[in-house]
Design a protein around this motif. Sequence first.
Motif, mmCIF file in Angstrom:
data_model
loop_
_atom_site.group_PDB
_atom_site.id
_atom_site.type_symbol
_atom_site.label_atom_id
_atom_site.label_comp_id
_atom_site.label_asym_id
_atom_site.label_seq_id
_atom_site.Cartn_x
_atom_site.Cartn_y
_atom_site.Cartn_z
ATOM 1 N N GLY A 143 0.794 -1.217 0.009
ATOM 2 C CA GLY A 143 -0.012 0.086 -0.017
ATOM 3 C C GLY A 143 0.659 1.311 0.072
ATOM 4 O O GLY A 143 0.360 2.038 0.398
ATOM 5 N N ASN A 144 1.882 1.307 -0.594
ATOM 6 C CA ASN A 144 2.871 2.331 -0.556
ATOM 7 C C ASN A 144 3.059 3.060 -1.866
ATOM 8 O O ASN A 144 4.137 3.830 -2.250
ATOM 9 N N GLU A 145 2.348 2.749 -2.992
ATOM 10 C CA GLU A 145 2.553 3.181 -4.320
ATOM 11 C C GLU A 145 2.745 4.659 -4.482
ATOM 12 O O GLU A 145 3.255 5.326 -5.125
ATOM 13 N N SER A 146 1.855 5.237 -3.543
ATOM 14 C CA SER A 146 1.658 6.732 -3.496
ATOM 15 C C SER A 146 2.704 7.429 -2.442
ATOM 16 O O SER A 146 2.460 8.916 -2.163
ATOM 17 N N ALA A 147 3.267 6.440 -1.570
ATOM 18 C CA ALA A 147 4.046 6.891 -0.268
ATOM 19 C C ALA A 147 5.603 7.390 -0.733
ATOM 20 O O ALA A 147 6.096 8.036 0.110
ATOM 21 N N PHE A 187 12.630 5.511 0.745
ATOM 22 C CA PHE A 187 12.064 6.512 -0.165
ATOM 23 C C PHE A 187 10.642 6.917 0.714
ATOM 24 O O PHE A 187 10.294 8.091 0.084
ATOM 25 N N LYS A 188 10.075 6.183 1.195
ATOM 26 C CA LYS A 188 8.990 6.616 2.115
ATOM 27 C C LYS A 188 9.310 7.712 3.042
ATOM 28 O O LYS A 188 8.482 8.770 3.368
ATOM 29 N N SER A 189 10.260 7.676 3.853
ATOM 30 C CA SER A 189 10.747 8.511 4.752
ATOM 31 C C SER A 189 11.253 9.938 4.309
ATOM 32 O O SER A 189 10.969 10.715 5.019
ATOM 33 N N GLY A 190 11.477 10.011 3.010
ATOM 34 C CA GLY A 190 11.657 11.481 2.609
ATOM 35 C C GLY A 190 12.989 11.827 3.118
ATOM 36 O O GLY A 190 13.664 12.932 2.839
#
Length: 420
Positions: free
Chosen positions: A129-133, A154-157
Amino acid sequence: MSTNPGSTNPGGDGDFARQGTRPIMPKTAAEALRPEAGTPPPSKRSRASRSQFVVFLNFFLSMVILAVLASGAALYFGMQAFVEPGPSANGDTFMIKPNTGVQEIADQLERRSLISDARIFRLGVRATGNESALKAGEYAIKPRASMRDIMELFKSGKSVMYSLTIPEGLTVEQALQRVADQEALTGDMPSTLPPEGSIATDTLRFTRGATRQQMVDKLVADQKKLVEDVWSHRAADLPIANIDDFVTLASIVEKETGRSDERSRVAAVFLNRLAKGMRLQSDPTIIYGLFGGKGKPADRPIYQSDLDKQTPYNTYMIKGLPPTPIANPGRAALEAVANPSKTDDLYFVADGNGGHVFAATLEEHNQNVVRYRALQKKQADAAAKASGQTTAPAAPDGNADSSDAGANGENGDAGGDDAQ
């Protein structure tokens, strides 16, 4: 049943016979050898079990079971590949531009051998569920990072951070050259230079893609805020007319000494001179008048004749402060001018060890100059002896002694032999 308890049944119809039990009949030899009947054959299949629908249904269910088993196996091995160490032994940086999709990210990762299979990465990101994250930015991927590790990064920014350092004492032109040379920044430099002294001496942290204009704007804004803050906490009796003169004097103090333990005392010398109407006689102002924002070339000494060159910045010739700052002062220099030491000092000269000696009278100052020149000669003779020369090499004709003009532009005295 006989009423005679003692009677017998010679015909064999005793108790067993009375209970209805059949007597065991012996078989003949032929009967014993005759084979017994086996299990009867199954009954004939019904028409329903022989129908095409039932056959198809059985086949379909078998295929579904096989598909479920195959999918389960694929999912298991896919998840194993998603979390196992990656193929990159050294790691690398990876840039995600804004509005980049998961498929393009996965393909780029595979092309650069940061992951083993783009499809597994793409499916793993979507399955969690992280496609847009995934956030845009530049990331430092560690060696052997798994696909899950990369996804979480990549999620963490948490993008790679770069530094831009502007040291105290640089001119605006020198400071902006550092901005221009920072390859992680983008965009053009400002078309016009900000005023001298208006750049903050600080270290800025930024991510790749920040613009040079943004860096300059922040440096100017930070310096403005700092100057206004320090100026608002200044001593009440400063002989300084306005905030611009405040920055100008702080820039002179910044260039005169880099030692934190004597900044406020150097500032006091110049403020005392301003209060008495004496010339500042600061060597760094001469240098700025000669070379401007580019700064003095490292191999160019300061000559005695330079003291006599008329420029708006030659504080050996003009009274008061020069028209603009001569560098970007840092917080320590600004605070030294805002709250200087309480002394009667009017002079200082280099002590030969990176600092200065101070004096309140010209007589005391001249004695300090004599001692400094003797130390200079001793050091020069020792250097000549070490290099095999019999005497120290003569200074270039007209070269200024550092007690008068600061041969290196950093250790000049205020006052020199001027008795004003």
